[in-house]
Design a protein around this motif. Sequence first.
Motif, PDB file in Angstrom:
ATOM      1  N   THR A   1       3.141  14.058  -7.407  1.00  0.00           N
ATOM      2  CA  THR A   1       4.558  13.715  -7.334  1.00  0.00           C
ATOM      3  C   THR A   1       4.772  12.479  -6.474  1.00  0.00           C
ATOM      4  O   THR A   1       5.572  11.600  -6.817  1.00  0.00           O
ATOM      5  N   GLU A   2       4.069  12.405  -5.363  1.00  0.00           N
ATOM      6  CA  GLU A   2       4.174  11.242  -4.480  1.00  0.00           C
ATOM      7  C   GLU A   2       3.724   9.970  -5.204  1.00  0.00           C
ATOM      8  O   GLU A   2       4.359   8.922  -5.085  1.00  0.00           O
ATOM      9  N   ILE A   3       2.656  10.043  -5.959  1.00  0.00           N
ATOM     10  CA  ILE A   3       2.166   8.884  -6.702  1.00  0.00           C
ATOM     11  C   ILE A   3       3.153   8.473  -7.781  1.00  0.00           C
ATOM     12  O   ILE A   3       3.437   7.287  -7.964  1.00  0.00           O
ATOM     13  N   ARG A   4       3.701   9.458  -8.487  1.00  0.00           N
ATOM     14  CA  ARG A   4       4.662   9.143  -9.551  1.00  0.00           C
ATOM     15  C   ARG A   4       5.915   8.484  -8.995  1.00  0.00           C
ATOM     16  O   ARG A   4       6.436   7.542  -9.581  1.00  0.00           O
ATOM     17  N   HIS A   5       6.417   8.978  -7.862  1.00  0.00           N
ATOM     18  CA  HIS A   5       7.605   8.365  -7.259  1.00  0.00           C
ATOM     19  C   HIS A   5       7.289   6.992  -6.686  1.00  0.00           C
ATOM     20  O   HIS A   5       8.156   6.132  -6.644  1.00  0.00           O
TER      21      HIS A   5
ATOM     22  N   LEU B   1       0.836  -1.188   0.000  1.00  0.00           N
ATOM     23  CA  LEU B   1       0.000   0.000   0.000  1.00  0.00           C
ATOM     24  C   LEU B   1       0.876   1.246   0.000  1.00  0.00           C
ATOM     25  O   LEU B   1       1.983   1.230   0.535  1.00  0.00           O
ATOM     26  N   PRO B   2       0.409   2.329  -0.602  1.00  0.00           N
ATOM     27  CA  PRO B   2       1.198   3.563  -0.539  1.00  0.00           C
ATOM     28  C   PRO B   2       1.230   4.089   0.884  1.00  0.00           C
ATOM     29  O   PRO B   2       0.305   3.863   1.672  1.00  0.00           O
ATOM     30  N   ARG B   3       2.304   4.787   1.210  1.00  0.00           N
ATOM     31  CA  ARG B   3       2.403   5.309   2.568  1.00  0.00           C
ATOM     32  C   ARG B   3       1.435   6.475   2.750  1.00  0.00           C
ATOM     33  O   ARG B   3       1.130   7.198   1.794  1.00  0.00           O
ATOM     34  N   PRO B   4       0.932   6.670   3.932  1.00  0.00           N
ATOM     35  CA  PRO B   4      -0.041   7.746   4.163  1.00  0.00           C
ATOM     36  C   PRO B   4       0.622   9.122   4.081  1.00  0.00           C
ATOM     37  O   PRO B   4       1.771   9.298   4.478  1.00  0.00           O
ATOM     38  N   THR B   5      -0.106  10.084   3.524  1.00  0.00           N
ATOM     39  CA  THR B   5       0.392  11.452   3.404  1.00  0.00           C
ATOM     40  C   THR B   5      -0.698  12.432   3.827  1.00  0.00           C
ATOM     41  O   THR B   5      -1.848  12.063   4.027  1.00  0.00           O
ATOM     42  N   TYR B   6      -0.309  13.703   3.931  1.00  0.00           N
ATOM     43  CA  TYR B   6      -1.247  14.760   4.276  1.00  0.00           C
ATOM     44  C   TYR B   6      -1.799  15.469   3.033  1.00  0.00           C
ATOM     45  O   TYR B   6      -2.560  16.412   3.164  1.00  0.00           O
ATOM     46  N   PHE B   7      -1.393  15.052   1.843  1.00  0.00           N
ATOM     47  CA  PHE B   7      -1.824  15.742   0.627  1.00  0.00           C
ATOM     48  C   PHE B   7      -3.337  15.705   0.401  1.00  0.00           C
ATOM     49  O   PHE B   7      -3.904  16.714  -0.013  1.00  0.00           O
ATOM     50  N   PRO B   8      -4.032  14.597   0.654  1.00  0.00           N
ATOM     51  CA  PRO B   8      -5.496  14.629   0.487  1.00  0.00           C
ATOM     52  C   PRO B   8      -6.173  15.629   1.420  1.00  0.00           C
ATOM     53  O   PRO B   8      -7.113  16.325   1.023  1.00  0.00           O
ATOM     54  N   ALA B   9      -5.686  15.729   2.645  1.00  0.00           N
ATOM     55  CA  ALA B   9      -6.263  16.697   3.584  1.00  0.00           C
ATOM     56  C   ALA B   9      -5.967  18.123   3.129  1.00  0.00           C
ATOM     57  O   ALA B   9      -6.813  19.016   3.242  1.00  0.00           O
ATOM     58  N   GLY B  10      -4.765  18.360   2.615  1.00  0.00           N
ATOM     59  CA  GLY B  10      -4.423  19.688   2.093  1.00  0.00           C
ATOM     60  C   GLY B  10      -5.265  20.050   0.885  1.00  0.00           C
ATOM     61  O   GLY B  10      -5.662  21.209   0.721  1.00  0.00           O
ATOM     62  N   LEU B  11      -5.541  19.077   0.049  1.00  0.00           N
ATOM     63  CA  LEU B  11      -6.389  19.309  -1.119  1.00  0.00           C
ATOM     64  C   LEU B  11      -7.808  19.671  -0.695  1.00  0.00           C
ATOM     65  O   LEU B  11      -8.417  20.597  -1.235  1.00  0.00           O
ATOM     66  N   ALA B  12      -8.322  18.970   0.287  1.00  0.00           N
ATOM     67  CA  ALA B  12      -9.666  19.265   0.791  1.00  0.00           C
ATOM     68  C   ALA B  12      -9.708  20.643   1.457  1.00  0.00           C
ATOM     69  O   ALA B  12     -10.677  21.398   1.282  1.00  0.00           O
ATOM     70  N   MET B  13      -8.664  20.991   2.200  1.00  0.00           N
ATOM     71  CA  MET B  13      -8.627  22.303   2.836  1.00  0.00           C
ATOM     72  C   MET B  13      -8.520  23.410   1.794  1.00  0.00           C
ATOM     73  O   MET B  13      -9.145  24.459   1.929  1.00  0.00           O
ATOM     74  N   GLY B  14      -7.753  23.164   0.749  1.00  0.00           N
ATOM     75  CA  GLY B  14      -7.663  24.142  -0.334  1.00  0.00           C
ATOM     76  C   GLY B  14      -9.000  24.352  -1.016  1.00  0.00           C
ATOM     77  O   GLY B  14      -9.386  25.487  -1.321  1.00  0.00           O
ATOM     78  N   ALA B  15      -9.733  23.281  -1.254  1.00  0.00           N
ATOM     79  CA  ALA B  15     -11.065  23.404  -1.863  1.00  0.00           C
ATOM     80  C   ALA B  15     -12.013  24.163  -0.937  1.00  0.00           C
ATOM     81  O   ALA B  15     -12.806  25.002  -1.399  1.00  0.00           O
ATOM     82  N   ALA B  16     -11.931  23.888   0.349  1.00  0.00           N
ATOM     83  CA  ALA B  16     -12.785  24.608   1.304  1.00  0.00           C
ATOM     84  C   ALA B  16     -12.449  26.094   1.322  1.00  0.00           C
ATOM     85  O   ALA B  16     -13.343  26.948   1.352  1.00  0.00           O
ATOM     86  N   PHE B  17     -11.152  26.426   1.276  1.00  0.00           N
ATOM     87  CA  PHE B  17     -10.750  27.832   1.248  1.00  0.00           C
ATOM     88  C   PHE B  17     -11.184  28.516  -0.047  1.00  0.00           C
ATOM     89  O   PHE B  17     -11.529  29.701  -0.040  1.00  0.00           O
TER      90      PHE B  17
END
Length: 79
Positions: free
Chosen positions: A70-74, A26-42
């Motif tokens: 980038t994380e997915i590509r790497h 499994l891919p390692r967990p990251t904060y990017f999905p939460a940042g994406l959601a926060m950006g959409a909310a903002f």
Amino acid sequence: MPDEQLTTKHSDAVPPGWQVLPDEPLPRPTYFPAGLAMGAAFIFWGLITTWVVLLVGVALFIAALAGWITEIRHGYKAH
């Protein structure tokens, strides 16, 4: 009874209609999905309040999306 033993196969038992998962890590967990959601909310919050919040949301959304891609590509290159 003490002589009775339960015979269950935990790892080899697959119910009918199910499939065994492949041995891919499994891919390692990251904060990017939460940042994406926060950006959409903002972004949406900025649409109803002020352009400064909108710009912060757009910047956060773009940064999180770029980081996640980038994380997915790497992750694919490592396999």
